[in-house]
Design a protein around this motif. Structure first.
Motif, short mmCIF file in Angstrom:
data_model
loop_
_atom_site.label_atom_id
_atom_site.label_comp_id
_atom_site.label_asym_id
_atom_site.label_seq_id
_atom_site.Cartn_x
_atom_site.Cartn_y
_atom_site.Cartn_z
N VAL A 15 0.85 -1.20 0.00
CA VAL A 15 0.00 0.00 0.00
C VAL A 15 0.88 1.25 0.00
N HIS A 16 1.93 1.26 0.80
CA HIS A 16 2.87 2.39 0.78
C HIS A 16 3.44 2.59 -0.63
N ALA A 68 -6.29 -8.07 4.58
CA ALA A 68 -7.03 -9.14 3.90
C ALA A 68 -7.75 -8.59 2.67
N LEU A 69 -8.41 -7.45 2.81
CA LEU A 69 -9.12 -6.86 1.66
C LEU A 69 -8.15 -6.44 0.57
N VAL A 70 -7.02 -5.86 0.95
CA VAL A 70 -6.01 -5.48 -0.03
C VAL A 70 -5.53 -6.71 -0.79
N ALA A 71 -5.20 -7.77 -0.07
CA ALA A 71 -4.70 -9.00 -0.71
C ALA A 71 -5.73 -9.60 -1.65
N ILE A 72 -6.97 -9.63 -1.24
CA ILE A 72 -8.03 -10.19 -2.09
C ILE A 72 -8.18 -9.37 -3.36
N LEU A 73 -8.27 -8.04 -3.19
CA LEU A 73 -8.47 -7.18 -4.36
C LEU A 73 -7.26 -7.20 -5.29
N VAL A 86 -19.94 -6.89 -8.81
CA VAL A 86 -20.49 -6.67 -7.47
C VAL A 86 -19.46 -6.99 -6.40
N VAL A 87 -18.73 -8.07 -6.53
CA VAL A 87 -17.80 -8.45 -5.47
C VAL A 87 -16.65 -7.47 -5.34
N ASP A 88 -16.09 -7.00 -6.45
CA ASP A 88 -14.97 -6.06 -6.31
C ASP A 88 -15.46 -4.72 -5.78
N GLU A 89 -16.66 -4.31 -6.16
CA GLU A 89 -17.23 -3.07 -5.63
C GLU A 89 -17.49 -3.20 -4.12
N LEU A 90 -18.05 -4.30 -3.72
CA LEU A 90 -18.37 -4.53 -2.32
C LEU A 90 -17.12 -4.53 -1.45
N LEU A 91 -16.12 -5.28 -1.86
CA LEU A 91 -14.88 -5.37 -1.09
C LEU A 91 -14.16 -4.02 -1.05
N ALA A 92 -14.10 -3.34 -2.16
CA ALA A 92 -13.39 -2.06 -2.22
C ALA A 92 -14.11 -0.98 -1.42
N ARG A 93 -15.42 -0.97 -1.50
CA ARG A 93 -16.19 0.02 -0.72
C ARG A 93 -15.95 -0.19 0.77
N GLU A 126 -4.34 -5.79 -16.08
CA GLU A 126 -4.46 -5.88 -14.63
C GLU A 126 -5.75 -6.63 -14.26
N GLY A 127 -5.76 -7.24 -13.10
CA GLY A 127 -6.95 -7.91 -12.62
C GLY A 127 -8.08 -6.92 -12.37
N ALA A 128 -9.27 -7.41 -12.34
CA ALA A 128 -10.46 -6.57 -12.17
C ALA A 128 -10.47 -5.82 -10.85
N GLY A 129 -9.84 -6.39 -9.82
CA GLY A 129 -9.88 -5.77 -8.51
C GLY A 129 -8.89 -4.65 -8.29
N LEU A 130 -7.87 -4.53 -9.14
CA LEU A 130 -6.80 -3.57 -8.87
C LEU A 130 -7.25 -2.12 -9.00
N ASP A 131 -8.04 -1.79 -10.02
CA ASP A 131 -8.49 -0.40 -10.13
C ASP A 131 -9.46 -0.06 -9.00
N ASP A 132 -10.24 -1.04 -8.56
CA ASP A 132 -11.12 -0.82 -7.41
C ASP A 132 -10.30 -0.63 -6.13
N LEU A 133 -9.22 -1.36 -6.02
CA LEU A 133 -8.31 -1.22 -4.88
C LEU A 133 -7.71 0.18 -4.85
N ASP A 134 -7.23 0.66 -5.98
CA ASP A 134 -6.70 2.02 -6.05
C ASP A 134 -7.76 3.05 -5.66
N ALA A 135 -8.96 2.89 -6.17
CA ALA A 135 -10.05 3.82 -5.86
C ALA A 135 -10.40 3.76 -4.38
#
Length: 164
Positions: A15-16, A68-73, A86-93, A126-135
């Motif tokens: 994350v850093h 855990a959420l960072v690793a999953i996303l 839905v899952v990437d939005e839910l986890l990232a939110r 990139e995986g679907a979760g990475l842009d949601d993770l950044d957001a």
């Protein structure tokens, strides 16, 4: 996934390291929302981002969940992306909310996540979760940090207790 203190530390380091993507996104979001709400919102610098990340990961109970959420996303991808929307939005939110802290900041981070997510798109490789993770990182950090005028003064809605 096995969460250990070492895994949490590794996710904190990741994350850093994401500061070069997240800090500009925070500043874009702050600028856009400032315009929308007719106010000036202070931009942030890398040092503020790193301090906010340190604060989040210093709280062990919060840190293990954030990690855990960072690793999953980071690892999340879905064939054709849309079925996993839905899952990437839910986890990232939820990640944005955890980073921001208690109410009302938690709710504001969730709302801000959706704005940041619409404004930020990762690359096709990139995986679907990475842009949601950044957001999520941007929404949570920008909400946690000062810079909004309404947060600078004490709320006028606090009620003084009266001694009976």
């Amino acid at each position: 996934m096995n969460l250990t203190p070492e895994t949490v530390a590794a996710q904190a380091d990741w994350v850093h390291d994401r500061h070069s993507t997240v800090v500009p996104l925070v500043n874009d979001v702050r600028s856009d929302l400032g315009t929308a709400f007719e106010t000036t919102v202070d931009p942030i610098v890398d040092q503020q981002y790193h301090r906010a990340v340190d604060t989040v990961f210093r709280d062990g109970d919060r840190a293990v969940n954030v990690a855990a959420l960072v690793a999953i996303l980071r690892d999340l991808d879905v064939v054709d992306d849309y079925p996993g929307f839905v899952v990437d939005e839910l986890l990232a939110r939820e990640l944005a909310a955890m980073i921001a802290g208690k109410q009302p900041l938690r709710l504001l981070a969730e709302a801000t996540f959706h704005y940041a997510d619409v404004a930020h798109h990762g690359s096709d490789d990139e995986g679907a979760g990475l842009d949601d993770l950044d957001a999520a990182l941007a929404a949570g950090v920008q909400t946690r940090l000062p810079g909004w005028d309404w947060r600078e003064d004490p709320s006028p809605f606090g009620v003084e207790s009266s001694e009976m």
